[in-house]
Design an enzyme around this catalytic site. Sequence first.
Site, PDB file in Angstrom:
ATOM      1  N   PRO A  14       0.791  -1.222   0.000  1.00 29.49           N
ATOM      2  CA  PRO A  14       0.000   0.000   0.000  1.00 29.49           C
ATOM      3  C   PRO A  14       0.828   1.278   0.000  1.00 29.49           C
ATOM      4  O   PRO A  14       1.851   1.370   0.664  1.00 29.49           O
ATOM      5  CB  PRO A  14      -0.832  -0.108   1.287  1.00 29.49           C
ATOM      6  CG  PRO A  14      -0.123  -1.089   2.142  1.00 29.49           C
ATOM      7  CD  PRO A  14       0.568  -2.026   1.212  1.00 29.49           C
ATOM      8  N   ASN A  15       0.325   2.211  -0.781  1.00 26.80           N
ATOM      9  CA  ASN A  15       0.837   3.574  -0.892  1.00 26.80           C
ATOM     10  C   ASN A  15       2.153   3.694  -1.650  1.00 26.80           C
ATOM     11  O   ASN A  15       2.622   4.809  -1.877  1.00 26.80           O
ATOM     12  CB  ASN A  15       0.954   4.239   0.484  1.00 26.80           C
ATOM     13  CG  ASN A  15      -0.375   4.298   1.185  1.00 26.80           C
ATOM     14  OD1 ASN A  15      -1.353   4.774   0.625  1.00 26.80           O
ATOM     15  ND2 ASN A  15      -0.432   3.776   2.403  1.00 26.80           N
ATOM     16  N   ARG A  22       5.023  10.993  -1.962  1.00 25.02           N
ATOM     17  CA  ARG A  22       4.697  10.715  -0.561  1.00 25.02           C
ATOM     18  C   ARG A  22       5.939  10.853   0.322  1.00 25.02           C
ATOM     19  O   ARG A  22       6.930  10.148   0.134  1.00 25.02           O
ATOM     20  CB  ARG A  22       4.166   9.283  -0.463  1.00 25.02           C
ATOM     21  CG  ARG A  22       3.914   8.825   0.933  1.00 25.02           C
ATOM     22  CD  ARG A  22       3.496   7.358   0.951  1.00 25.02           C
ATOM     23  NE  ARG A  22       3.378   6.933   2.324  1.00 25.02           N
ATOM     24  CZ  ARG A  22       3.813   5.776   2.774  1.00 25.02           C
ATOM     25  NH1 ARG A  22       4.368   4.914   1.959  1.00 25.02           N
ATOM     26  NH2 ARG A  22       3.670   5.461   4.041  1.00 25.02           N
ATOM     27  N   TYR A  27      11.098   8.688   1.952  1.00 24.54           N
ATOM     28  CA  TYR A  27      11.130   7.715   0.865  1.00 24.54           C
ATOM     29  C   TYR A  27      11.864   8.190  -0.380  1.00 24.54           C
ATOM     30  O   TYR A  27      11.996   7.435  -1.339  1.00 24.54           O
ATOM     31  CB  TYR A  27       9.695   7.309   0.485  1.00 24.54           C
ATOM     32  CG  TYR A  27       8.940   6.718   1.652  1.00 24.54           C
ATOM     33  CD1 TYR A  27       9.259   5.453   2.137  1.00 24.54           C
ATOM     34  CD2 TYR A  27       7.931   7.423   2.284  1.00 24.54           C
ATOM     35  CE1 TYR A  27       8.585   4.916   3.215  1.00 24.54           C
ATOM     36  CE2 TYR A  27       7.246   6.888   3.367  1.00 24.54           C
ATOM     37  CZ  TYR A  27       7.577   5.638   3.825  1.00 24.54           C
ATOM     38  OH  TYR A  27       6.913   5.099   4.894  1.00 24.54           O
ATOM     39  N   ASN A  79       8.095  -5.652  -0.746  1.00 24.78           N
ATOM     40  CA  ASN A  79       7.989  -4.457   0.077  1.00 24.78           C
ATOM     41  C   ASN A  79       6.517  -4.352   0.454  1.00 24.78           C
ATOM     42  O   ASN A  79       5.707  -3.819  -0.300  1.00 24.78           O
ATOM     43  CB  ASN A  79       8.456  -3.212  -0.673  1.00 24.78           C
ATOM     44  CG  ASN A  79       8.459  -1.976   0.212  1.00 24.78           C
ATOM     45  OD1 ASN A  79       7.834  -1.959   1.260  1.00 24.78           O
ATOM     46  ND2 ASN A  79       9.160  -0.943  -0.219  1.00 24.78           N
ATOM     47  N   ALA A  82       3.168  -0.897   4.953  1.00 20.37           N
ATOM     48  CA  ALA A  82       2.563  -0.958   6.291  1.00 20.37           C
ATOM     49  C   ALA A  82       2.118  -2.360   6.684  1.00 20.37           C
ATOM     50  O   ALA A  82       2.082  -2.694   7.870  1.00 20.37           O
ATOM     51  CB  ALA A  82       1.388   0.010   6.370  1.00 20.37           C
ATOM     52  N   GLU A 103      12.613  -9.506   2.016  1.00 26.22           N
ATOM     53  CA  GLU A 103      11.903  -8.333   2.511  1.00 26.22           C
ATOM     54  C   GLU A 103      12.702  -7.093   2.108  1.00 26.22           C
ATOM     55  O   GLU A 103      13.911  -7.032   2.323  1.00 26.22           O
ATOM     56  CB  GLU A 103      11.795  -8.422   4.031  1.00 26.22           C
ATOM     57  CG  GLU A 103      11.156  -7.228   4.686  1.00 26.22           C
ATOM     58  CD  GLU A 103      11.154  -7.323   6.209  1.00 26.22           C
ATOM     59  OE1 GLU A 103      10.267  -6.717   6.813  1.00 26.22           O
ATOM     60  OE2 GLU A 103      12.034  -7.997   6.784  1.00 26.22           O
ATOM     61  N   HIS A 105      12.801  -2.728   2.102  1.00 25.83           N
ATOM     62  CA  HIS A 105      12.283  -1.447   2.584  1.00 25.83           C
ATOM     63  C   HIS A 105      13.193  -0.320   2.109  1.00 25.83           C
ATOM     64  O   HIS A 105      14.419  -0.438   2.176  1.00 25.83           O
ATOM     65  CB  HIS A 105      12.214  -1.400   4.112  1.00 25.83           C
ATOM     66  CG  HIS A 105      11.263  -2.384   4.679  1.00 25.83           C
ATOM     67  ND1 HIS A 105       9.899  -2.238   4.570  1.00 25.83           N
ATOM     68  CD2 HIS A 105      11.480  -3.548   5.330  1.00 25.83           C
ATOM     69  CE1 HIS A 105       9.316  -3.279   5.147  1.00 25.83           C
ATOM     70  NE2 HIS A 105      10.253  -4.091   5.603  1.00 25.83           N
ATOM     71  N   ARG A 112      12.483   4.207  12.861  1.00 26.35           N
ATOM     72  CA  ARG A 112      11.247   4.986  12.783  1.00 26.35           C
ATOM     73  C   ARG A 112      10.352   4.708  14.001  1.00 26.35           C
ATOM     74  O   ARG A 112      10.837   4.260  15.036  1.00 26.35           O
ATOM     75  CB  ARG A 112      10.560   4.682  11.461  1.00 26.35           C
ATOM     76  CG  ARG A 112      11.485   5.100  10.287  1.00 26.35           C
ATOM     77  CD  ARG A 112      10.885   4.990   8.948  1.00 26.35           C
ATOM     78  NE  ARG A 112       9.648   5.758   8.857  1.00 26.35           N
ATOM     79  CZ  ARG A 112       8.721   5.522   7.949  1.00 26.35           C
ATOM     80  NH1 ARG A 112       8.885   4.551   7.061  1.00 26.35           N
ATOM     81  NH2 ARG A 112       7.626   6.247   7.897  1.00 26.35           N
TER      82      ARG A 112
END
Length: 149
Positions: A14-15, A22, A27, A79, A82, A103, A105, A112
């Site tokens: 998502p996103n 964003r 990012y 990725n 969330a 994984e 990111h 964070r």
Amino acid sequence: MTDASSTIYVLNGPNLNLLGLREPEIYGSTTLDEIAGMLEDCAQELGFAIDMRQTNHEGMLVDWLHEAQAEHARAVLLNAAAYTHTSIALLDAIKAITTPVVEVHISDPKTRENFRHISYVGMAAAKTVEGHGADSYRLAIEAVAAGEV
């Protein structure tokens, strides 16, 4: 033409369709389309093909993980955004397949908010690459090519 065993699925949650717009301070300004172009070039140099996808829906990511297994993909770069921190369904899907999952990111979740420190994806992934901006994807493909997963 490359066969399925040389295909790497690159699944984005998502996103991530909003990359470049964003929160660029977190990012960066690279778009998902720009990352796709970089990955296609990198993968081709390493003898792989990329099947890159993005969805805002958790179940679609689960379906695509199952598909990667059924299509004998070499690996999956995931990725989950969330969903990394919330999805037991993704954890179970990764555990249910034998296709190795890396994984990925862009940021480093451990630096964070506290809720981002837990990774259900990471509990089952063969490897995690994080905190290198858009280059995290390239480093993940290179790890697959080097046989690290």
